[in-house]
Motif scaffolding. Structure first.
Motif, mmCIF file in Angstrom:
data_model
loop_
_atom_site.group_PDB
_atom_site.id
_atom_site.type_symbol
_atom_site.label_atom_id
_atom_site.label_comp_id
_atom_site.label_asym_id
_atom_site.label_seq_id
_atom_site.Cartn_x
_atom_site.Cartn_y
_atom_site.Cartn_z
ATOM 1 N N PRO A 250 -28.875 -74.423 170.352
ATOM 2 C CA PRO A 250 -28.901 -74.115 171.780
ATOM 3 C C PRO A 250 -28.947 -75.366 172.650
ATOM 4 O O PRO A 250 -28.415 -75.377 173.760
ATOM 5 C CB PRO A 250 -30.152 -73.263 171.977
ATOM 6 N N THR A 251 -29.572 -76.423 172.132
ATOM 7 C CA THR A 251 -29.621 -77.678 172.885
ATOM 8 C C THR A 251 -28.223 -78.268 173.029
ATOM 9 O O THR A 251 -27.826 -78.692 174.119
ATOM 10 C CB THR A 251 -30.549 -78.684 172.180
ATOM 11 N N ILE A 252 -27.472 -78.286 171.948
ATOM 12 C CA ILE A 252 -26.098 -78.812 171.978
ATOM 13 C C ILE A 252 -25.247 -77.995 172.941
ATOM 14 O O ILE A 252 -24.499 -78.550 173.758
ATOM 15 C CB ILE A 252 -25.488 -78.804 170.561
ATOM 16 N N LEU B 156 -33.088 -75.308 166.199
ATOM 17 C CA LEU B 156 -33.209 -75.434 167.652
ATOM 18 C C LEU B 156 -32.197 -76.415 168.238
ATOM 19 O O LEU B 156 -32.053 -76.500 169.458
ATOM 20 C CB LEU B 156 -34.631 -75.865 168.031
ATOM 21 N N TRP B 157 -31.499 -77.138 167.398
ATOM 22 C CA TRP B 157 -30.460 -78.055 167.898
ATOM 23 C C TRP B 157 -29.294 -77.290 168.511
ATOM 24 O O TRP B 157 -28.692 -77.745 169.488
ATOM 25 C CB TRP B 157 -29.926 -78.934 166.785
ATOM 26 N N THR C 241 -26.243 -76.150 175.459
ATOM 27 C CA THR C 241 -26.708 -76.336 176.837
ATOM 28 C C THR C 241 -26.186 -77.634 177.419
ATOM 29 O O THR C 241 -25.728 -77.672 178.569
ATOM 30 C CB THR C 241 -28.247 -76.310 176.890
ATOM 31 N N ILE C 242 -26.228 -78.695 176.641
ATOM 32 C CA ILE C 242 -25.707 -79.990 177.109
ATOM 33 C C ILE C 242 -24.208 -79.892 177.362
ATOM 34 O O ILE C 242 -23.716 -80.382 178.384
ATOM 35 C CB ILE C 242 -26.039 -81.102 176.101
ATOM 36 N N SER D 181 -25.165 -77.173 162.768
ATOM 37 C CA SER D 181 -26.627 -77.261 162.807
ATOM 38 C C SER D 181 -27.264 -75.946 162.355
ATOM 39 O O SER D 181 -28.296 -75.955 161.684
ATOM 40 C CB SER D 181 -27.117 -77.653 164.201
ATOM 41 N N ALA E 158 -22.794 -77.174 166.910
ATOM 42 C CA ALA E 158 -23.809 -76.119 166.949
ATOM 43 C C ALA E 158 -23.743 -75.265 165.684
ATOM 44 O O ALA E 158 -24.776 -74.931 165.088
ATOM 45 C CB ALA E 158 -23.627 -75.253 168.190
ATOM 46 N N SER F 135 -22.499 -77.235 178.116
ATOM 47 C CA SER F 135 -22.312 -76.409 179.303
ATOM 48 C C SER F 135 -22.574 -77.210 180.576
ATOM 49 O O SER F 135 -21.838 -77.102 181.557
ATOM 50 C CB SER F 135 -23.234 -75.196 179.241
ATOM 51 N N TYR F 136 -23.620 -78.008 180.568
ATOM 52 C CA TYR F 136 -23.950 -78.839 181.732
ATOM 53 C C TYR F 136 -22.832 -79.844 182.022
ATOM 54 O O TYR F 136 -22.432 -80.009 183.175
ATOM 55 C CB TYR F 136 -25.264 -79.573 181.496
#
Length: 72
Positions: free
Chosen positions: A48-50, A45-46, A52-53, A23, A20, A55-56
């Motif tokens: 927050p996506t990284i 935008l990568w 979030t994944i 990026s 993150a 965290s999931y």
């Protein structure tokens, strides 16, 4: 065994944070240095996506561990 799992979880978290961070740095480079604003925003935008994944995946692992402890 628990210590080994913690080390693996910590390594995964560190890898996600590093990805993150990289990026974000790359997006700043694209936006300000190269002047490619659209690409800079897209790459930005990568991060927050990284996160979030990551965290999931961590939440899923914790849920599976809790479920296995309840079953035992």
């Amino acid at each position: 065994m628990a210590d080994q799992d913690m080390d693996t979880d910590e390594k995964a978290s560190t890898a996600a944070l590093s990805a993150a961070g990289l990026s974000i740095l790359y997006s700043l480079y694209l936006f300000y240095v190269r002047g490619e604003r659209s690409k800079g925003i897209f790459v930005g935008l990568w991060a927050p996506t990284i996160l979030t994944i990551a965290s999931y995946v961590e939440e899923t692992n914790l849920t599976e561990k809790a479920q296995s402890e309840l079953d035992a």
